[in-house]
Enzyme design. Structure first.
Site, short mmCIF file in Angstrom:
data_model
loop_
_atom_site.label_atom_id
_atom_site.label_comp_id
_atom_site.label_asym_id
_atom_site.label_seq_id
_atom_site.Cartn_x
_atom_site.Cartn_y
_atom_site.Cartn_z
CG ASN A 76 59.15 38.45 33.08
OD1 ASN A 76 59.11 39.17 32.09
ND2 ASN A 76 59.59 37.20 33.06
CD1 TRP A 77 55.13 43.71 33.64
CD2 TRP A 77 54.82 45.33 32.10
NE1 TRP A 77 54.81 44.87 34.31
CE2 TRP A 77 54.63 45.88 33.39
CE3 TRP A 77 54.69 46.15 30.99
CZ2 TRP A 77 54.30 47.22 33.59
CZ3 TRP A 77 54.36 47.49 31.18
CH2 TRP A 77 54.16 48.02 32.47
CE LYS A 78 56.65 35.16 32.35
NZ LYS A 78 56.29 33.77 32.61
CG HIS B 16 62.15 33.67 32.40
ND1 HIS B 16 61.37 32.67 31.86
CD2 HIS B 16 61.43 34.22 33.39
CE1 HIS B 16 60.22 32.64 32.50
NE2 HIS B 16 60.22 33.57 33.44
CD GLU C 57 58.31 32.23 30.02
OE1 GLU C 57 58.49 33.44 29.75
OE2 GLU C 57 57.47 31.85 30.86
CD GLU D 252 60.63 33.01 37.50
OE1 GLU D 252 59.76 33.82 37.84
OE2 GLU D 252 60.95 32.83 36.31
N GLY E 215 53.12 30.13 35.21
CA GLY E 215 51.94 30.30 34.37
C GLY E 215 50.96 29.15 34.45
CB SER F 67 51.45 30.20 39.99
OG SER F 67 51.42 29.61 38.69
N GLY G 189 54.74 37.05 37.01
CA GLY G 189 54.36 37.12 35.60
C GLY G 189 52.94 37.63 35.44
P1 13P Z 1 53.66 33.56 36.42
O1 13P Z 1 53.60 34.49 37.62
O2 13P Z 1 52.71 33.97 35.34
O3 13P Z 1 53.56 32.14 36.82
O4 13P Z 1 55.11 33.76 35.77
C1 13P Z 1 56.24 33.69 36.59
C2 13P Z 1 57.42 34.09 35.81
O5 13P Z 1 57.85 33.40 34.90
C3 13P Z 1 58.07 35.36 36.15
O6 13P Z 1 59.30 35.50 35.54
#
Ligand code: 13P
Length: 256
Positions: A9-11, A97, A99, A169, A175, A214, A235
């Site tokens: 997930n490149w966000k 997600h 977010e 998640e 993150g 993470s 992420g």
């Molecule tokens: P991180 O791997 O940066 O913790 O993010 C996880 C994530 O939200 C994937 O959708």
């Protein structure tokens, strides 16, 4: 047998150069790696470029996206439809997600609507669920996950989960570098699967449940050694070709 899925997930990251370099790096690193599905979800802006580059490389990497709207067309400024995603070769679409739940106030019901809409339109929902730090501290993790899943199960039936992907998640692990331990993640994954099994053992047995939060090359193997962890939604580490490839390779090794 469930086939592991490692998805990046490149966000909100990237530009044309980065997309080209990351895909080139992944192609090189993943050459010859079997037994794992690998997917990337770039920002929707770069799907066209990603589709072209993956096509040129005759890549096995699956293309995905990070969101979808609940309408096919019309006066919905700024939104993207399933048909548009399909037009650019995206098949695996992340919804729910944390977010988006937080910053865009997406409710369980709205996420469930997206889930149904993706399925109706022949796309694979990657449904994110997971608890906050406070909910974790209060011992509410399984109840929160069950509630988020029930928004789909109670409206569409448990069979709707067939062919879909669930990503557990924990929000506090996203993150932060503070990943869940492999044992804790396994316990929650088993509870999620048991919750689904109350409605259908068959669906529970076959549904892919990824861990996200993470995940790094250093901890990936421990997750994939767990029986109910079928891959990862990654992420930060998905933005670096060799890190993401190392996670995919760890899944291929542990699950085959
Ligand atoms: P991180 O791997 O940066 O913790 O993010 C996880 C994530 O939200 C994937 O959708």
């Amino acid at each position: 047998m469930r086939r592991p899925l490692v998805m990046g997930n490149w966000k909100l990251n990237g530009n044309k150069t980065m997309v080209a370099e990351l895909i080139k790096g992944l192609e090189a690193e993943l050459n010859g790696v079997e037994g794992v599905d690998v997917a990337i979800a770039p920002p929707v802006m770069y799907l066209d470029l990603a589709e072209q580059l993956l096509g040129k490389a005759e890549s096995k990497i699956i293309l995905g996206a990070q969101n979808v709207d609940v309408n096919l067309s019309g006066a919905f400024t700024g939104d993207i439809s399933p048909d548009m995603l399909k037009d650019f070769g995206a098949t695996h679409i992340i919804i729910g997600h944390s977010e988006r739940r937080e910053y865009h106030e997406e409710s369980d019901e709205f996420v469930a609507k997206k889930f149904a809409f993706l399925k109706e339109n022949g796309l694979v929902p990657v449904l994110c669920i997971g608890e906050s730090d406070a909910q974790n501290e209060a011992g509410e993790t399984v109840a929160v996950c069950a509630r988020q899943l029930d928004a789909v199960i109670n409206t569409q039936g448990v069979e709707a989960l067939n062919g879909a992907v669930i990503a557990y998640e924990p929000i506090w692990a996203i993150g932060t570098g503070k990943a869940a331990t492999a044992d804790d993640a396994q316990r929650i994954h088993a509870a999620i699967r048991a919750h689904i099994a109350e409605k259908s053992e068959e669906v529970a047995k076959n549904v892919v449940i990824q861990y996200g939060g993470s995940v790094k090359p250093e901890n990936a193997e421990a997750y994939f050694a767990q029986p109910d962890i079928d891959g990862a939604l990654v992420g930060g580490a998905a933005l670096i070709a060799d890190s993401f490839a190392a996670i995919a390779k760890a899944a291929a090794k542990a699950k085959n």
